[in-house]
Design an enzyme around this catalytic site. Sequence first.
Site, PDB file in Angstrom:
ATOM      1  N   HIS A  94       0.819  -1.230   0.000  1.00 40.55           N
ATOM      2  CA  HIS A  94       0.000   0.000   0.000  1.00 40.55           C
ATOM      3  C   HIS A  94       0.846   1.272   0.000  1.00 40.55           C
ATOM      4  O   HIS A  94       0.333   2.360  -0.244  1.00 40.55           O
ATOM      5  CB  HIS A  94      -0.914   0.043   1.237  1.00 40.55           C
ATOM      6  CG  HIS A  94      -1.982  -1.003   1.243  1.00 40.55           C
ATOM      7  ND1 HIS A  94      -2.868  -1.172   0.198  1.00 40.55           N
ATOM      8  CD2 HIS A  94      -2.317  -1.952   2.175  1.00 40.55           C
ATOM      9  CE1 HIS A  94      -3.699  -2.178   0.489  1.00 40.55           C
ATOM     10  NE2 HIS A  94      -3.380  -2.676   1.672  1.00 40.55           N
ATOM     11  N   ASP A 134      -3.042 -10.314  -2.628  1.00 47.05           N
ATOM     12  CA  ASP A 134      -3.528  -9.856  -1.326  1.00 47.05           C
ATOM     13  C   ASP A 134      -4.999  -9.432  -1.510  1.00 47.05           C
ATOM     14  O   ASP A 134      -5.388  -8.973  -2.580  1.00 47.05           O
ATOM     15  CB  ASP A 134      -2.673  -8.661  -0.870  1.00 47.05           C
ATOM     16  CG  ASP A 134      -3.007  -8.182   0.536  1.00 47.05           C
ATOM     17  OD1 ASP A 134      -2.279  -8.538   1.473  1.00 47.05           O
ATOM     18  OD2 ASP A 134      -4.018  -7.453   0.687  1.00 47.05           O
ATOM     19  N   HIS A 143      -6.482  -6.969  -0.565  1.00 52.24           N
ATOM     20  CA  HIS A 143      -6.641  -5.520  -0.728  1.00 52.24           C
ATOM     21  C   HIS A 143      -5.879  -5.042  -1.956  1.00 52.24           C
ATOM     22  O   HIS A 143      -4.918  -5.685  -2.385  1.00 52.24           O
ATOM     23  CB  HIS A 143      -6.165  -4.819   0.550  1.00 52.24           C
ATOM     24  CG  HIS A 143      -6.822  -5.378   1.783  1.00 52.24           C
ATOM     25  ND1 HIS A 143      -6.185  -6.256   2.633  1.00 52.24           N
ATOM     26  CD2 HIS A 143      -8.087  -5.232   2.253  1.00 52.24           C
ATOM     27  CE1 HIS A 143      -7.027  -6.610   3.599  1.00 52.24           C
ATOM     28  NE2 HIS A 143      -8.190  -6.016   3.390  1.00 52.24           N
ATOM     29  N   ASP A 158      -4.697 -12.737   3.148  1.00 51.88           N
ATOM     30  CA  ASP A 158      -5.924 -12.206   3.763  1.00 51.88           C
ATOM     31  C   ASP A 158      -7.156 -12.373   2.876  1.00 51.88           C
ATOM     32  O   ASP A 158      -8.251 -11.944   3.258  1.00 51.88           O
ATOM     33  CB  ASP A 158      -5.744 -10.745   4.216  1.00 51.88           C
ATOM     34  CG  ASP A 158      -5.059  -9.889   3.188  1.00 51.88           C
ATOM     35  OD1 ASP A 158      -4.892 -10.333   2.035  1.00 51.88           O
ATOM     36  OD2 ASP A 158      -4.675  -8.749   3.537  1.00 51.88           O
TER      37      ASP A 158
HETATM   38 ZN   LIG Z   1      -4.237  -7.031   2.617  1.00 48.28          ZN
END
Ligand SMILES: [Zn+2]
Length: 380
Positions: free
Chosen positions: A147, A184, A186, A272
Amino acid sequence: MTTTGYVFHPEYLWHDTGTSAGLLPANPTAGIQPAVHVENPEAKRRVHELIHASGLLGELMVIEPRRATVAELTRVHTDAYVQHIKTQSELRGGGGGGDAGDGFSPVGHGSYDIARLAAGGLIELVTAAVHGDITNGYALVRPPGHHATADQGMGFCLFNNIAVAARHVQAELGLARIAVVDWDAHHGNGTQAIFDDDPSVLTISLHQANCFPPDSGWTHENGTGNGAGYALNVPLPPGSGHAAYLHAMDQVVLPALDRFAPDLILLANGFDAGVFDPLARQMLTAASYRHMTRLLVGAADRLCHGRLIAAHEGGYSPFYTPYCALAFLEELACTTTHVTDPLAAVVAGYAAEPLTPQQQAVIGEAAQLLPRIQTAVPSA
Ligand SMILES: [Zn+2]
């Protein structure tokens, strides 16, 4: 013969995210009770312990990490941002007293050096792969990276480990084309932003739609300027699992890699999207990760001498992440251990969920963008 490299260091577990309430900084006057931060060492410690206890560690080539230098970090991050993390890391206000920039990315005392050890661990791993000492590898690093943008930490990420490694490979090791696959749960927004206008780095992110960061990772985000076409996003609806992810691999990830013909594949390896994860609502199982890894290993064999280097990102279920990680790493190393997913029977029903029209539609939308990637031939 596959040789799989493995990077781990106890200091990765010492990155202190403090007493946040899950992911919120504790704030007693606002009624936010202190608790353990969701990005804490436990899941990572258990992954490493299972790799050791299963006997898999003995089959891996252990690579010692080193701290990335400021010069290596500033190939990706601004000087001011690197200095900011250093300053925050010098605060002595207790664990997670500093923040990397978005209010959700704790910096503990000494975290600057640990984050440099994470980025440097990945540099050492890609170096070993390019030199031919290993075929592929996994860096079980912490803090995570995907991120983080050039000038801001975000979503628990301080330095973008994968981006730093990709730029190192291009600058020092002579490889030109790098593909970053990010599964991931996200959006890999930081990596996408860093390489957005750069056609030498293809980024592909499979993630839960509109999860984190909010309103990020839509299919229309497809790269800008010279990089137009070289960012792919597959924002899967919440509840997506085995069938959707495998379909996305088949329809988007693998054909994109085949067109791009990378010299190296980097994987932002978040667990995740696993069915028990507290920070997303996807439904992958250890068997799903095994299957997806097999496909990616196949692509790396076909395109770039097997060079597939993974960096640990998310994965917040302490009791399930280790089995996903073990399945992933067994597949990478072309081996199995005596440990099997003890929850396989429980999650078999989840994995049997069929592909839905909504999932198919978004995957189809992303697949339509593939012709924007110029077809290249794998280099010798
Ligand atoms: Zn994540």
